[in-house]
Scaffold this motif. Structure first.
Motif, PDB file in Angstrom:
ATOM      1  N   GLU A 176       0.829  -1.199   0.000  1.00 45.89           N
ATOM      2  CA  GLU A 176       0.000   0.000   0.000  1.00 45.89           C
ATOM      3  C   GLU A 176       0.869   1.257   0.000  1.00 45.89           C
ATOM      4  N   ASN A 177       1.984   1.213   0.732  1.00 41.67           N
ATOM      5  CA  ASN A 177       2.909   2.360   0.741  1.00 41.67           C
ATOM      6  C   ASN A 177       3.576   2.540  -0.624  1.00 41.67           C
ATOM      7  N   VAL A 178       3.889   1.436  -1.285  1.00 42.42           N
ATOM      8  CA  VAL A 178       4.447   1.515  -2.643  1.00 42.42           C
ATOM      9  C   VAL A 178       3.444   2.146  -3.594  1.00 42.42           C
ATOM     10  N   ALA A 179       2.183   1.722  -3.491  1.00 38.71           N
ATOM     11  CA  ALA A 179       1.138   2.260  -4.362  1.00 38.71           C
ATOM     12  C   ALA A 179       0.951   3.760  -4.131  1.00 38.71           C
ATOM     13  N   LEU A 180       0.978   4.169  -2.875  1.00 39.04           N
ATOM     14  CA  LEU A 180       0.815   5.597  -2.553  1.00 39.04           C
ATOM     15  C   LEU A 180       2.013   6.404  -3.044  1.00 39.04           C
ATOM     16  N   ILE A 229      -4.670  11.468 -10.830  1.00 34.56           N
ATOM     17  CA  ILE A 229      -5.334  12.128  -9.701  1.00 34.56           C
ATOM     18  C   ILE A 229      -6.614  11.381  -9.319  1.00 34.56           C
ATOM     19  N   ALA A 230      -7.344  10.883 -10.326  1.00 29.46           N
ATOM     20  CA  ALA A 230      -8.609  10.197 -10.066  1.00 29.46           C
ATOM     21  C   ALA A 230      -8.401   8.901  -9.285  1.00 29.46           C
ATOM     22  N   ARG A 231      -7.274   8.226  -9.491  1.00 30.24           N
ATOM     23  CA  ARG A 231      -7.042   6.958  -8.796  1.00 30.24           C
ATOM     24  C   ARG A 231      -6.438   7.139  -7.409  1.00 30.24           C
ATOM     25  N   LEU A 236      -5.487   5.711  -1.363  1.00 27.26           N
ATOM     26  CA  LEU A 236      -5.607   6.045   0.054  1.00 27.26           C
ATOM     27  C   LEU A 236      -6.597   5.130   0.765  1.00 27.26           C
ATOM     28  N   LEU A 237      -7.609   4.686   0.041  1.00 29.82           N
ATOM     29  CA  LEU A 237      -8.631   3.818   0.634  1.00 29.82           C
ATOM     30  C   LEU A 237      -8.099   2.423   0.932  1.00 29.82           C
ATOM     31  N   GLY A 252      -7.584  -0.632 -10.384  1.00 26.31           N
ATOM     32  CA  GLY A 252      -7.056  -1.204 -11.616  1.00 26.31           C
ATOM     33  C   GLY A 252      -7.721  -0.653 -12.864  1.00 26.31           C
ATOM     34  N   VAL A 253      -9.020  -0.344 -12.774  1.00 26.76           N
ATOM     35  CA  VAL A 253      -9.706   0.241 -13.927  1.00 26.76           C
ATOM     36  C   VAL A 253      -9.067   1.572 -14.296  1.00 26.76           C
ATOM     37  N   TRP A 254      -8.847   2.428 -13.295  1.00 31.20           N
ATOM     38  CA  TRP A 254      -8.195   3.719 -13.544  1.00 31.20           C
ATOM     39  C   TRP A 254      -6.772   3.527 -14.062  1.00 31.20           C
ATOM     40  N   SER A 255      -6.098   2.498 -13.558  1.00 20.91           N
ATOM     41  CA  SER A 255      -4.726   2.244 -14.002  1.00 20.91           C
ATOM     42  C   SER A 255      -4.688   1.811 -15.470  1.00 20.91           C
TER      43      SER A 255
END
Length: 362
Positions: A176-180, A229-231, A236-237, A252-255
């Motif tokens: 999660e930290n990597v994703a953020l 920005i949208a993802r 954060l969630l 994943g859809v936004w990605s």
């Protein structure tokens, strides 16, 4: 404990676990979103190859880089479809522990391909920006940004494959930290790529219309910032929800849209020649054709007038006497000659080999 019948999390009150339900709306929407955006990306990439073969007569480095990104985007989608068989897009209580173990095995390659794809696309965009200004400071800045993007992408890939490997227990918070971190750095790098060419565009001797057009073309290359920005809220969630398989699928859809839109924008920012050749009436890239047409019309209509003090004109009056008295001179024999000396002003743009600001931007 039977792993095949134990859900990832207990179902909410009033609901039951269903481990073998068909694709839900989120999974179907993911496939549709990829199909539409990837099809458009395919069309744009095909147009770039047509332009390269028909107009430019060579395959440029940015086109090669975009092609690689195009292939990585397809791999990213294939890994995502594979994950759907193990719970991607389903609520966590509808995924059993046995499938979750397989899910974690496929999550590594899925995460790595997403980290890599935007990096490759930005390299293609930066290779274009590198050509538009030969100034040493400008090019050092472009290279510095490229190195920074490559460095943080490589670092995040190493962390994901090492201490944050999803195959290891207790790495959820690390991922999660990597994703953020990736989301924040991605937005920052997009903004930087947009800002880099602004001083160069401002300094060119273009009309306001041309500057706006050029700016829009270059900004297209980083239009993916909207998806970035949208993802971010879903990133954060992730740290606040236990329904990770469902939340990750929304992310994943936004990605998917982001990586495909990046390919589309990187191709579109080089469509200057294609549009100028096959859609000349748009007249977005040069005001010279209008000026030439107007000048021709004015000359043919004998209405040519100097527009400023740069032009010099003179009148020569000749009278034809024919031996007669001045008082009886026929006015029809008076001829007026008008001559102009026009100062021609040309705008010089940057040139380097065959790739210049004129060829790329105007």
């Amino acid at each position: 404990m039977d792993l095949a019948t134990t859900p990832g999390i207990p179902p909410p009150e009033g609901q039951e676990s269903h481990f073998h339900e068909p694709y839900n709306s989120l999974q179907t929407g993911t496939v549709i979103a990829f199909g539409i955006t990837y099809f458009i990306a395919t069309v744009f990439l095909a147009l770039r190859y047509f332009q390269a073969a028909k107009l430019i007569k060579k395959i440029e480095i940015d086109l090669i880089t975009i092609t690689i990104s195009y292939g990585v985007a397809l791999v990213y989608f294939v890994t995502m479809v594979s994950l759907m068989n193990y719970g991607w897009g389903k609520h966590m209580w509808n995924v059993n522990l046995q499938d979750l173990m397989e899910f974690n095995k496929g999550l590594l390659i899925n995460t790595l391909t997403y980290l890599i794809c935007p990096c490759i696309t930005k390299m293609a965009i930066l290779s274009v920006l590198f050509q538009i200004n030969p100034a040493k400071t400008y090019r050092c800045l472009v290279v510095a940004v490229a190195v920074t993007i490559f460095a943080y992408t490589l670092t995040l890939c190493i962390i994901t494959g090492g201490p944050c490997n999803p195959l290891h227990a207790g790495t959820t918070a690390c991922l999660e930290n990597v994703a953020l971190s990736q989301a924040v750095l991605n937005i920052a790098s997009d903004l930087t790529v947009i800002a880099i060419p602004i001083p160069t565009i401002h300094g060119l001797h273009f009309s306001a219309k041309q500057k706006v057009t050029v700016g829009c073309l270059l900004a297209l290359g980083s239009g993916v910032i909207i998806c970035s920005i949208a993802r971010l809220p879903y990133v954060l969630l992730l740290s606040k929800t236990t329904d990770t398989t469902y939340t990750e699928a929304i992310l994943g859809v936004w990605s998917l849209v982001e990586v495909n839109l990046g390919i589309i924008c990187a191709c579109a920012m080089r469509f200057k020649r294609l549009i100028a050749m096959y859609l000349p009436r748009l007249s977005l890239f040069s005001s010279r054709s209008h000026s030439t047409a107007k000048l021709t019309e004015d000359i043919s209509g004998n209405r040519f007038q100097p527009k400023n003090n740069r032009g010099q004109h003179s009148y020569q009056l000749h009278s034809i006497q024919d031996g007669r008295d001045d008082a009886f001179v026929d006015t029809k024999n008076i001829s007026v000659h008008r001559s102009f000396e026009m100062a021609e002003e040309r705008t010089q743009v940057y040139h380097r080999d065959n790739d210049s600001a004129d060829q790329i931007l105007v």
